[in-house]
Enzyme design. Structure first.
Site, mmCIF file in Angstrom:
data_model
loop_
_atom_site.group_PDB
_atom_site.id
_atom_site.type_symbol
_atom_site.label_atom_id
_atom_site.label_comp_id
_atom_site.label_asym_id
_atom_site.label_seq_id
_atom_site.Cartn_x
_atom_site.Cartn_y
_atom_site.Cartn_z
ATOM 1 N N HIS A 113 41.608 -16.995 7.842
ATOM 2 C CA HIS A 113 41.353 -18.190 6.390
ATOM 3 C C HIS A 113 42.338 -19.402 6.752
ATOM 4 O O HIS A 113 42.310 -20.368 5.830
ATOM 5 C CB HIS A 113 41.735 -17.557 5.311
ATOM 6 C CG HIS A 113 42.997 -16.834 4.901
ATOM 7 N ND1 HIS A 113 43.517 -15.639 5.342
ATOM 8 C CD2 HIS A 113 44.187 -17.743 4.511
ATOM 9 C CE1 HIS A 113 44.879 -15.685 5.014
ATOM 10 N NE2 HIS A 113 45.055 -16.985 4.415
ATOM 11 N N ASP A 124 39.374 -11.424 9.144
ATOM 12 C CA ASP A 124 40.304 -12.460 8.979
ATOM 13 C C ASP A 124 41.239 -13.007 10.146
ATOM 14 O O ASP A 124 42.355 -12.562 10.302
ATOM 15 C CB ASP A 124 41.294 -12.435 7.859
ATOM 16 C CG ASP A 124 42.064 -13.504 7.190
ATOM 17 O OD1 ASP A 124 41.801 -14.387 7.719
ATOM 18 O OD2 ASP A 124 42.859 -13.328 6.501
ATOM 19 N N GLY A 181 51.622 -18.533 1.848
ATOM 20 C CA GLY A 181 52.404 -19.382 2.955
ATOM 21 C C GLY A 181 52.586 -18.595 4.137
ATOM 22 O O GLY A 181 53.007 -18.982 5.268
ATOM 23 N N SER A 217 50.725 -16.387 5.180
ATOM 24 C CA SER A 217 49.479 -15.808 5.736
ATOM 25 C C SER A 217 49.456 -16.377 7.280
ATOM 26 O O SER A 217 50.057 -17.151 7.739
ATOM 27 C CB SER A 217 48.305 -16.797 5.088
ATOM 28 O OG SER A 217 48.046 -16.280 3.864
ATOM 29 N N SER A 235 47.302 -11.135 6.099
ATOM 30 C CA SER A 235 46.021 -11.680 5.453
ATOM 31 C C SER A 235 46.548 -12.223 4.107
ATOM 32 O O SER A 235 46.144 -13.433 3.765
ATOM 33 C CB SER A 235 45.062 -10.530 5.848
ATOM 34 O OG SER A 235 43.878 -11.005 4.937
#
Length: 515
Positions: free
Chosen positions: A229, A257, A336, A338, A353
């Site tokens: 993402h 993801d 952030g 991620s 994720s």
């Protein structure tokens, strides 16, 4: 994190640090200075043969002479004074060539066993011209790539894009301020490649795309993996420093993801995850941890956070759609983070994720995409470097004992010692760049001192040059800062003997095998 490269002056000092005789004429060099291919690790010897394109016998002769040459050069530099015109090794590394400005100096060089070369300019003159260019560095335009003293041609060489028109005029204007432009000392040589900084790709560091930010997951050959993402395929990325980093090569979200970024030539993927305490964790592999195992994760927003693995193979129903085959940890994360690294010990587990309750929650839940399916899907190879559990020991050639952290006490200021090799983590060191790390700390020269007798200790990694070392082909563990060797105090062969800094002298208490 910027990769560190030694300057030309540092490289010169380093070569001197690998010498085993100091300030002695060649004929007075001690027998301990002799080095052969037998003193070099098989791995290093193999690489040297490959890259230098020479035989083992040729390497043996080269190593033996290289160990003696710095002392001979130092002596001749001092004796020749103003007539010294620089020194360099011949093509096969078995003869020292010394530039001299007069015949008297040439005769002294011959008597010392080196080869004289009559030159027009002294080393002092070359250095003075170099200093004038350095003083004018602010006026060097982008077409000027670098400049250097070239003792073999008895000149100062300015490497520049030849160009034409204004570029050529600017190049000439830059050198015109120096006396070297008037007396022929300076040569302008065409350079087709402008120098550029090189940066490390490291798990947990931030990267940017489309006015958004995520965190690097794990380095792979050619780039790094991250969350899907965090941008679609074809999206350009920049690094923590704003420098163009590469392009998102592939990305999937939802259902999975995952994605990966192919980095450009300015970035080097390293097998590290940043622990946000000035230290890196070296990734050793991607063995899947069991439920209940300790888990830590790294990301730019919240840094290094740890917990346990709560569950595997779960389906997370995001508002964008479900993602299957995820894992769940109570190591907290915030937006952030991620894409950032999830690791258990030294084993990569996955990329962050999403969350259900962040680091402000009393019961944080973090979901991560397991890494092995990412690697398999895209045919990627994880960058690994051994990790603390896969580190190696430094074995002394004096007594066969290992460098050891006393009582496995990894506190700042603990002086390293010698002990019977036992395979514990107190003896497993890992190279991270030019630093030696163990137990999350760096080997360090106390107080950044260059004096003989300075303790070799552990300190939190901080980027100071007191923590930069190199293991030479001859087995010397040399401090970049001091240009001196790690030494066993008093040539003591007993367990418990301490380590300190000392002039490199080729003795067995300064010789190490990393294995």
């Amino acid at each position: 994190m910027t990769r560190k490269f030694p300057t030309l002056s540092t490289l010169t000092a380093l070569c001197a640090g690998l010498a085993t005789a100091h300030g002695l004429p060649a004929e007075a060099a001690p027998a301990a200075a002799s080095v052969s291919a037998m003193d070099v690790s098989p791995e290093l010897l193999s690489v040297m043969r490959r890259d230098l394109k020479v035989s083992e016998e040729q390497l043996s002769r080269r190593l033996a002479f290289e160990a003696k040459a710095p002392a001979l050069e130092k002596t001749l530099r001092e004796e020749l004074g103003g007539s010294f015109g620089g020194a360099w090794l011949n093509a096969d590394g078995t003869q020292l060539i010394v530039g001299v400005t007069d015949e008297a100096g040439a005769e002294r060089v011959r008597r010392a066993g080196a080869e004289p070369r009559r030159v027009a300019r002294s080393q002092a003159h070359l250095d003075a011209v170099m200093a004038e260019l350095n003083a004018n560095a602010k006026n060097a335009g982008p077409s000027i790539h670098f400049w250097q003293v070239d003792v073999a041609t008895n000149s100062v060489v300015v490497h520049a894009d030849s160009g034409s028109g204004m570029s050529k005029l600017r190049n000439e204007a830059f050198v015109a301020q120096s006396r070297g432009a008037k007396d022929g000392t300076i040569r302008i040589v065409e350079s087709t490649q402008a120098p550029q900084l090189a940066y490390d790709v490291r798990g947990g560091d931030p990267y940017y795309f489309s006015n958004a930010r995520c965190s690097v997951g794990f380095s792979v050959n050619g780039g790094f993996v991250t969350a899907g993402h965090c941008g679609g395929a074809g999206t350009a990325t920049s690094g923590h420093n704003g420098v163009a980093m590469g392009t998102i090569r592939a990305s999937t979200f939802p259902t999975n993801d995952w994605g990966w970024v192919a980095t450009n030539g300015s970035w080097t993927p390293q097998p590290w995850v940043y622990s946000y305490n000035n230290a890196n964790v070296t990734v050793a592999g991607s063995q899947e941890a069991g439920i209940g195992a300790s888990i830590c994760r790294s990301g730019y927003t919240t840094g290094w956070r740890c917990g346990t693995l709560v569950a595997k193979n779960i389906t997370v129903n995001y508002s964008n759609g479900p993602v299957y085959g995820m894992s769940h940890t109570n190591a907290c994360a915030n937006p952030g983070d991620s894409g950032g690294s999830v690791i258990s010990g030294t084993q990569a587990q996955g990329v962050t994720s999403g969350i259900a309750g962040g680091c402000e929650s009393s019961s944080p839940q973090t979901f991560f995409q397991p890494i092995n399916p990412i690697l398999s899907t895209y045919g990627l190879t994880l960058r690994t470097g051994g990790g603390s559990s896969g580190g190696k020991g430094f074995v002394s050639r004096l007594n066969g004992k290992c460098i050891d952290v006393p009582n496995s006490n990894f506190s700042d200021g603990v002086q390293l010692q010698m002990w019977d090799c036992n395979g514990t983590n107190a003896q497993k060191f890992t190279w991270v760049g030019s630093t030696l790390q163990i137990g999350g700390k760096c080997v360090d020269v106390a107080n950044a001192s260059t004096a003989n007798g300075t303790p070799i200790q552990l300190v939190s990694c901080n980027g100071n040059r007191a923590q930069d070392f190199v293991l030479s082909g001859a087995g010397d563990l040399v401090s970049y800062l001091a240009n001196k060797c790690v030494d066993i105090v008093g040539v003591n062969s007993a367990s418990g003997a301490k380590l300190h800094l000392w002039d490199c002298n080729g003795a067995a208490n300064q010789k190490w095998d990393y294995r």
